[in-house]
Design an enzyme around this catalytic site. Structure first.
Site, short mmCIF file in Angstrom:
data_model
loop_
_atom_site.label_atom_id
_atom_site.label_comp_id
_atom_site.label_asym_id
_atom_site.label_seq_id
_atom_site.Cartn_x
_atom_site.Cartn_y
_atom_site.Cartn_z
CG HIS A 271 43.51 41.46 45.27
ND1 HIS A 271 43.99 41.80 44.04
CD2 HIS A 271 42.16 41.44 45.15
CE1 HIS A 271 42.97 41.97 43.21
NE2 HIS A 271 41.85 41.75 43.86
CG HIS B 177 40.35 46.27 42.64
ND1 HIS B 177 38.98 46.10 42.86
CD2 HIS B 177 40.88 45.01 42.67
CE1 HIS B 177 38.71 44.81 43.03
NE2 HIS B 177 39.84 44.13 42.93
CG HIS C 31 41.17 41.33 39.21
ND1 HIS C 31 40.90 40.04 39.60
CD2 HIS C 31 40.81 42.08 40.28
CE1 HIS C 31 40.40 40.03 40.81
NE2 HIS C 31 40.34 41.26 41.25
CD GLU D 193 40.60 36.52 44.77
OE1 GLU D 193 41.24 35.46 44.63
OE2 GLU D 193 40.20 37.21 43.83
O1 2HA Z 1 37.58 40.13 47.38
O2 2HA Z 1 38.86 42.10 44.97
O3 2HA Z 1 39.22 39.87 43.59
C1 2HA Z 1 37.46 41.19 46.56
C2 2HA Z 1 38.29 41.11 45.35
C3 2HA Z 1 38.42 39.83 44.68
ZN ZN Z 2 39.95 42.01 43.11
#
Ligand code: 2HA
Ligand code: ZN
Length: 269
Positions: A142, A144, A214, A119
């Site tokens: 980023h 999750h 995501h 990313e």
């Molecule tokens: O790099 O979560 O979306 C790992 C991720 C990509």
């Molecule tokens: Zn991700």
């Protein structure tokens, strides 16, 4: 082994904070396998000696030209690396890169030639956008978060500011500490240019955005600040989900109570 962190306490402190946040992401269950990314602009912490260091990788094209990043240095999580490993060994699971003068490629300069996250182009686009705006924000995250991602599997929550207002109304602190709310970006392929471009548009208005089904992307002064904003939103999501699990719809704070908060904390909207 020689490290860029040797005898550089300010840089060491910054990377320790990255490692601390990586540990939280794992503990919270937000970072399965190699999930999530951290990129931090460390240009201000780079001394003249480091600037002379020879690259330890080939020149790698970014895939786009980012004029505000010329000569900047970033710490980046490595591709396929795990947050739980980065928490203990940040310089073995990430690397420091320098953006070349063409603003379209980079080299790795320390500690080891660990290839940056897939990313990277989208994170660098965000940093380019922040510098263009004159922002003092240095970190992009980023991750999750289970609760917030679950909420994006429900179309009514994807309308503009529905989640912002719902999450703000669960506990007063959320609006105080995530005052710009939560932007929503419709599903796009991970690592795609479309996702990066949509993210930059939403960052005009928000510090934290959801990538539908995501994860979240957040920016802040430093990585702890970016993490804290996601953490308060996740807390609100948990309060909502707990109330629903007990079989009722939470009342939420009233519009008057929200307004009172906005005035008392001098919040933007
Ligand atoms: O790099 O979560 O979306 C790992 C991720 C990509
Ligand atoms: Zn991700």
């Amino acid at each position: 082994m020689k490290s860029i962190l040797d005898n550089r306490p300010a840089l060491g402190k910054e990377i320790n904070q990255v490692a601390e946040v990586a540990g939280y992401l794992w503990q919270k269950g937000w970072a399965e396998r190699n999930g999530g990314n951290i990129v931090v602009n460390i240009t201000d912490l780079i001394d003249d000696e480091i600037k002379q260091w020879a690259p330890i990788s080939d020149v790698v094209p970014i895939g786009t030209t980012l004029p505000y990043l010329k000569g900047c240095y970033f710490y980046c999580k490595g591709t396929n690396m795990r947050m739980r490993d980065l928490a203990r060994w940040p310089m073995e699971n990430g690397s420091v890169i320098r953006i070349q003068d063409d603003c379209a490629s980079y080299v790795i300069i320390a500690d080891a030639p660990v290839k940056p996250t897939s990313e990277l182009p989208s994170h660098l686009c965000m940093h380019n956008h922040l510098l263009n705006k004159g922002s003092s924000y240095k970190a992009s995250l980023h991750t999750h978060p289970i609760d917030l991602i679950a909420m994006t599997h429900h179309q009514p929550f994807l309308q503009k500011d529905v989640l912002t207002n719902l999450l703000w109304s669960m506990i007063p602190e959320t609006k105080a500490f995530c005052p710009r709310g939560l932007g929503i970006i419709p599903y796009a392929l991970p690592s795609s240019v479309a996702l990066a471009e949509a993210t930059i548009v939403e960052l005009e208005e928000y510090d934290v955005v959801m990538w539908e089904k995501h994860g979240v992307c957040a920016v802040g002064e430093d990585i702890m600040a970016a993490f804290d904003q996601v953490d308060v939103l996740s807390k609100s999501a948990q309060i909502y989900i707990n109330a629903r699990s007990m079989g009722f719809m939470p009342d939420g704070m009233s519009q008057e109570q929200m307004k009172e908060m906005t005035v008392a904390f001098n919040l933007p909207k």
